[in-house]
Design an enzyme around this catalytic site. Structure first.
Site, PDB file in Angstrom:
ATOM      1  N   ASP A 207       0.837  -1.194   0.000  1.00 21.82           N
ATOM      2  CA  ASP A 207       0.000   0.000   0.000  1.00 21.82           C
ATOM      3  C   ASP A 207       0.879   1.255   0.000  1.00 21.82           C
ATOM      4  OD1 ASP A 207      -2.737   1.054   0.355  1.00 21.82           O
ATOM      5  OD2 ASP A 207      -1.972   1.821   2.253  1.00 21.82           O
ATOM      6  N   GLU A 271       1.630  -0.347  -4.941  1.00 20.49           N
ATOM      7  CA  GLU A 271       0.682   0.708  -5.291  1.00 20.49           C
ATOM      8  C   GLU A 271       1.525   1.969  -5.477  1.00 20.49           C
ATOM      9  OE1 GLU A 271      -3.238   3.151  -3.769  1.00 20.49           O
ATOM     10  OE2 GLU A 271      -1.678   2.638  -2.361  1.00 20.49           O
TER      11      GLU A 271
HETATM   12  C1  GLC Z   1      -4.298   3.013  -0.602  1.00 18.50           C
HETATM   13  C2  GLC Z   1      -5.451   2.047  -0.552  1.00 18.50           C
HETATM   14  C3  GLC Z   1      -6.670   2.800  -0.109  1.00 18.50           C
HETATM   15  C4  GLC Z   1      -6.415   3.369   1.260  1.00 18.50           C
HETATM   16  C5  GLC Z   1      -5.153   4.209   1.273  1.00 18.50           C
HETATM   17  C6  GLC Z   1      -4.698   4.478   2.667  1.00 18.50           C
HETATM   18  O1  GLC Z   1      -4.480   4.004  -1.548  1.00 18.50           O
HETATM   19  O2  GLC Z   1      -5.612   1.421  -1.782  1.00 18.50           O
HETATM   20  O3  GLC Z   1      -7.816   1.991  -0.114  1.00 18.50           O
HETATM   21  O4  GLC Z   1      -7.494   4.155   1.653  1.00 18.50           O
HETATM   22  O5  GLC Z   1      -4.078   3.555   0.653  1.00 18.50           O
HETATM   23  O6  GLC Z   1      -4.177   3.311   3.243  1.00 18.50           O
END
Ligand code: GLC
Ligand code: MG
Length: 544
Positions: A207, A271
């Site tokens: 993440d 991500e």
């Molecule tokens: C990422 C996740 C999202 C979350 C954010 C904070 O973007 O995909 O769902 O709200 O991180 O952890």
């Protein structure tokens, strides 16, 4: 030692198809209205039938759910509504028997404010874990330490009354950011990675993988300008100093070394919501950071041939030679592609699935993509996403893309028991569900399965060989390997691609399995096809 078979054939994360499971919404086995790991185990046969190689699960660890699991209060224990560690072990084993690997979600940028580390940290300025988070005195006038804003709206700083300092939170105030310059934090995360790898977890989706380390001087971000994309303009600033910092790469390299000590080697998918594909490339580095870095410019592109093609080609160019693209068209943070890209038009849904599953790079399906599941209207009262609750009605939030998987037309949609209220409302499950589509050979579900099978079967779809095809406006085409061509007409008028001769292997129009004999590929509006090339060659414009 890497697995020699996987080495020879190419790794599953390059050649296979990944699938994102949002555990709360996949299948509810115990009847509490929330999806759980037993529910997932019970539906592994669906994923095996579909041809999935690995699943990535959104967080399943203990959390007060201010941000649906992304606010972690214990990194090595399972949230009770999902199951126990024993259920995870069984999931890994049961998935493994079907050739499916299990990847979990790692949330290293921040914890929950209810994590014992933060509870200790906020107890006193001298607390043992104080420096594990980012604390700053109020600015001279008593204001915020800098101008950073939270992704969820409002300032990124909250004053802790008890100790008189602000703490940083890039997301919700319930998600304090960790201080990645503290060595103990890094060491603790090594332990967390090992904990799950030792249980047979095949890897992590990381993440906010581009966000962990912040500018040492906490400099103010520059304002957004009129040329910035809407996503940046919405925040009013370019997040120049709180994301995508050079030190982030040190953390990723450290984890890659750790992941490579396992056999089979564990996989890291990030991500990486960065501005462009050139910055994205850096997350692969020399092949010693992430295996796959999610491509947000592609997912946020309009569904237009020229726009998609430009991003795909820039990506291909940038990835050479160490990177390998990964493609997604839906996830738990954005509107689902059948709604966002296709306005519900099934021709467009098929085109999107065809391109996702035949591009050069690894495709990731989001649960429900295989049946063309659209967004669900969620009334404000039922919304749980902090983005919606804070910013309604300017920002509608993400709940509409997170609603329960419709398995059948029965009451409860086969997701939960009849009479049980699911945690988010069901969409129109009688119109779109797995069972009905499974009974219909011409359905989107079967189309997705056929595409995945083709991807597994055709060597041409595995390699990095990729050539652009000259196509008329509104169309997009490419050649994979020596003999496989993909062509899509993403427009409202019919189009012809000349100089193509061969056999249609799969197309979005099931009634048209034949090529025209004249060496032309005629495409109806919103039609796409994969062609096994025969005699004559297409007009391919060879690329590196
Ligand atoms: C990422 C996740 C999202 C979350 C954010 C904070 O973007 O995909 O769902 O709200 O991180 O952890
Ligand atoms: Mg349940």
């Amino acid at each position: 030692m890497p697995d020699p078979v996987a080495e020879r054939r190419g790794a599953y994360w390059r050649e296979g198809v990944l699938y994102q499971v949002y555990p709360r919404s996949f299948a509810d086995q115990d009847g509490d209205g929330i999806g759980d790991l037993e529910g997932l185990i019970a539906h592994l046969d669906h994923l095996e039938w579909l041809g999935i190689d690995a699943v990535w699960l959104n967080p399943i660890t203990v959390s007060p759910d201010r941000d649906m699991g992304y606010d972690v209060a214990d990194y090595t224990a399972v949230q009770p509504c999902f199951g126990t560690l024993e259920t995870v072990d069984r999931l890994v084993a049961e998935a493994g028997r079907r050739g499916i690997r299990v990847l979990l979600d790692l949330v290293p940028n921040h914890t929950s404010d209810q994590h014992p580390w933060f509870e200790d940290a906020r107890s006193a300025r001298t607390a043992r874990h104080r420096d594990w988070y980012l604390w700053r005195d109020p600015s001279p006038g008593g204001g915020y330490p800098n101008n950073w804003v939270s992704h969820f709206g409002g300032p990124a700083w909250t004053l802790d009354e008890g100790t008189g300092q602000f703490y940083l939170h890039s997301f919700d105030p319930g998600q304090p950011d960790l201080n990645w310059r503290n060595r103990e934090v890094a060491a603790e995360f090594d332990r967390i990675l090992r904990f799950w790898f030792d249980r047979g977890v095949a890897g992590f989706r990381i993440d906010v993988a581009h966000g962990m380390v912040k500018d040492r001087l906490l400099r103010d971000n520059p304002p957004a300008s009129a040329e910035d994309p809407p996503r940046i303009r919405a925040h009013g600033q370019r997040m120049l100093y709180n994301f995508d910092q050079p030190e982030v790469h040190d953390v990723l390299r450290r984890w890659r070394r750790l992941a490579d000590t396992y056999n089979p080697r564990r996989v890291l998918i990030g991500e990486t919501d960065v501005a462009d594909v050139e910055r994205l490339r850096r997350y692969y580095s020399e092949g010693d950071e992430l295996h796959l870095a999610f491509n947000f410019p592609f997912m946020h592109s309009p569904f237009r041939a020229d726009a998609l093609q430009a991003i795909a080609e820039a990506t291909q160019e940038a990835m050479h030679p160490h990177g390998w693209p990964v493609w997604t068209i839906s996830n738990h943070d954005v509107s689902r592609f059948p709604t966002r890209w296709c306005g519900g038009d099934p021709r467009k849904v098929r085109c999107a699935l065809l391109l996702l599953l035949t591009m050069c790079g690894t495709p990731v399906l989001y649960y429900g993509d295989e049946i063309g599941m659209p967004d669900t209207e969620v009334p404000f009262e039922a919304m749980l996403d902090p983005i919606a609750r804070r910013n309604w009605p300017q920002r509608k939030g993400r709940d509409g893309a997170r609603t329960p998987m419709p398995w059948s037309a029965e009451p409860g949609a086969g997701f939960t028991r009849s009479g049980v209220k699911p945690w988010l409302p069901l969409g129109d499950w009688r119109a779109c569900n797995v069972a009905d589509q499974r009974a219909d050979r011409g359905s989107i579900l079967w189309f997705t399965r056929d595409l995945i099978a083709l991807r597994h079967r055709l060597e041409d779809l595995h390699g990095a060989e990729w050539d652009r095809l000259l196509a008329p406006p509104g169309c997009w085409g490419w050649r994979r390997g020596q003999k496989t061509l993909v062509a899509l007409n993403l427009s409202d008028s019919a189009a012809v691609i000349d100089g193509v001769a061969g056999t249609i292997l799969i197309g979005t129009c099931p009634d048209r399995a034949e090529m025209t004999p004249a060496g032309r590929l005629e495409l109806r509006p919103w039609e796409g096809a994969v062609v096994a090339l025969g005699r004559s060659e297409p007009q391919a414009d060879r690329r590196g």
